[in-house]
Design a protein around this motif. Structure first.
Motif, short mmCIF file in Angstrom:
data_model
loop_
_atom_site.label_atom_id
_atom_site.label_comp_id
_atom_site.label_asym_id
_atom_site.label_seq_id
_atom_site.Cartn_x
_atom_site.Cartn_y
_atom_site.Cartn_z
N ALA A 179 7.26 -4.01 -18.60
CA ALA A 179 7.26 -4.03 -17.12
C ALA A 179 6.38 -2.92 -16.57
O ALA A 179 6.74 -2.25 -15.59
CB ALA A 179 8.69 -3.92 -16.60
N LEU A 196 16.68 -5.73 -23.66
CA LEU A 196 15.98 -6.93 -23.22
C LEU A 196 16.65 -8.19 -23.78
O LEU A 196 16.88 -9.17 -23.06
CB LEU A 196 14.52 -6.85 -23.67
CG LEU A 196 13.57 -7.95 -23.20
CD1 LEU A 196 13.44 -7.93 -21.68
CD2 LEU A 196 12.21 -7.77 -23.85
N ARG A 213 9.48 -16.04 -20.83
CA ARG A 213 8.63 -15.24 -19.94
C ARG A 213 7.99 -14.09 -20.71
O ARG A 213 8.49 -13.64 -21.73
CB ARG A 213 9.46 -14.69 -18.78
CG ARG A 213 10.55 -13.73 -19.18
CD ARG A 213 11.16 -13.08 -17.94
NE ARG A 213 11.94 -14.04 -17.18
CZ ARG A 213 13.26 -14.06 -17.17
NH1 ARG A 213 13.96 -13.18 -17.90
NH2 ARG A 213 13.91 -14.92 -16.44
N VAL A 215 7.17 -10.24 -20.87
CA VAL A 215 7.86 -9.06 -20.35
C VAL A 215 7.08 -7.77 -20.57
O VAL A 215 7.48 -6.71 -20.08
CB VAL A 215 9.25 -8.92 -21.00
CG1 VAL A 215 10.15 -10.09 -20.60
CG2 VAL A 215 9.13 -8.82 -22.53
#
Length: 336
Positions: A179, A196, A213, A215
């Motif tokens: 992130a 996570l 997704r 990350v």
């Protein structure tokens, strides 16, 4: 033949005599049949001498034929017998017709030649059929392999690009971006990966059926996570031109080791692809070479089939060809 010998036997005893005759012609070896023949003569020779002589004479003529194993006749019903079945080591797959058995019992030397021809035709026809079936398989594979080779070559090119983008990592100096935030060190990386995985697992349990997704970044690749409802542990993966899955774990150290292994697998995928491509190209060359080769026994089989037809005519068996191989001469030439 053998059934005819029962004409000399009392009607009431025919089934009993027939049962003893079966032991002769159902014997597995000539020696065993000779023993059964002697037992038959001892038992019935005095009461039915003509029948005993007829049986002995028939056996003498048939057992002298090279390679004979047995002659069997279903005599349980004199009017409903199934006829003779001659089993020969030299004939193997061929089945003699009733007309051929009559010729055999006559001692005709052409029958001996035909038995040898039939045996060799049966063997070569089997080889021919196997080759024909394999040829169909090879032709199908030759049609698929070029497309498979092309697709694999493209995949290898993508692997090569991924290999070029690898940013080497070590266990002690491992670092990733999550992130937009850098994380370094095996303990810290393990902790964030564990968090996570835990969050993804909770998300699919309480809401979304599946998540997939990106990350973060690791080793020059996008770092992604895949989780689906019903699966026990979410899966981390690296994404470049191809995807490289990490083994699913839940503990920090195991997740770090799995991520390092996924990065190392990029080069392995490329090397395995190159090796597989070489195998497929060689396979294609080998099959094409095999398809270009002719059936090595073509000439011999064609000649034998021609001689087989001649013998059928000479023995007046051309209207009853149960004993002949069902391989057409022209078909042999075309497939070969």
């Amino acid at each position: 033949m053998v059934r005819h010998s029962l004409n000399y036997v009392s009607w009431k005893l025919r089934k009993v005599v027939a049962a003893d005759l079966k032991t002769i012609y159902a014997a597995s070896t000539v020696d065993e049949a000779q023993i059964r023949l002697q037992e038959f003569d001892d038992k019935w020779g005095a009461d039915y001498p003509t029948c005993a002589r007829e049986v002995a004479d028939i056996w003498r003529r048939t057992s002298d034929f090279r390679g004979a194993q047995m002659v069997f006749c279903d005599l349980s019903s004199p009017k409903g017998g199934k006829g003779f079945i001659r089993s020969l080591e030299d004939v193997e797959l061929a089945t003699l017709s009733y007309a051929e058995v009559k010729a055999l019992a006559s001692g005709n030397p052409l029958v001996i030649e035909k038995a040898g021809v039939d045996a060799e035709v049966a063997k070569l026809s089997t080889l021919f059929s196997l080759r024909r079936n394999q040829r169909y398989v090879n032709e199908s594979e030759v049609g698929r392999l070029p497309m498979m080779i092309e697709a694999l070559a493209k995949k290898i090119a993508l692997y090569a690009q991924d290999v070029a983008r690898i940013e080497p990592q070590t266990m002690q100096g491992i670092a990733l971006e999550l992130a937009g935030r850098p994380v370094t060190g095996p303990d810290a990386v393990g902790e964030v990966l564990r968090g996570l995985v835990k969050a993804a697992k909770e998300e699919v349990r309480t809401g979304t059926r599946m998540i997939e997704r990106v990350v973060g970044r690791f080793g020059g690749f996008d770092l992604g996570i895949l989780a689906a409802r019903g699966e026990e542990v979410p899966n981390l993966y690296l994404s470049g031109h191809c995807l490289y899955n990490a083994e699913p774990y839940q503990t920090g150290p195991a997740l770090v080791a799995g991520l390092m292994a996924a990065l190392e697998s990029v080069s392995k995928h490329h090397a395995d692809g190159v090796a597989q491509l070489e195998v497929r190209r060689k396979r294609l060359d080998d099959i094409r070479l095999e398809l270009a080769r002719t059936f090595e026994h073509e000439g011999r089989l064609v000649n034998l089939l021609a001689r087989q037809r001649e013998l059928l005519k000479q023995l007046d068996l051309d209207k009853d060809e149960m004993g002949s191989a069902k391989v057409d001469t022209e078909e042999v030439r075309q497939v070969a």
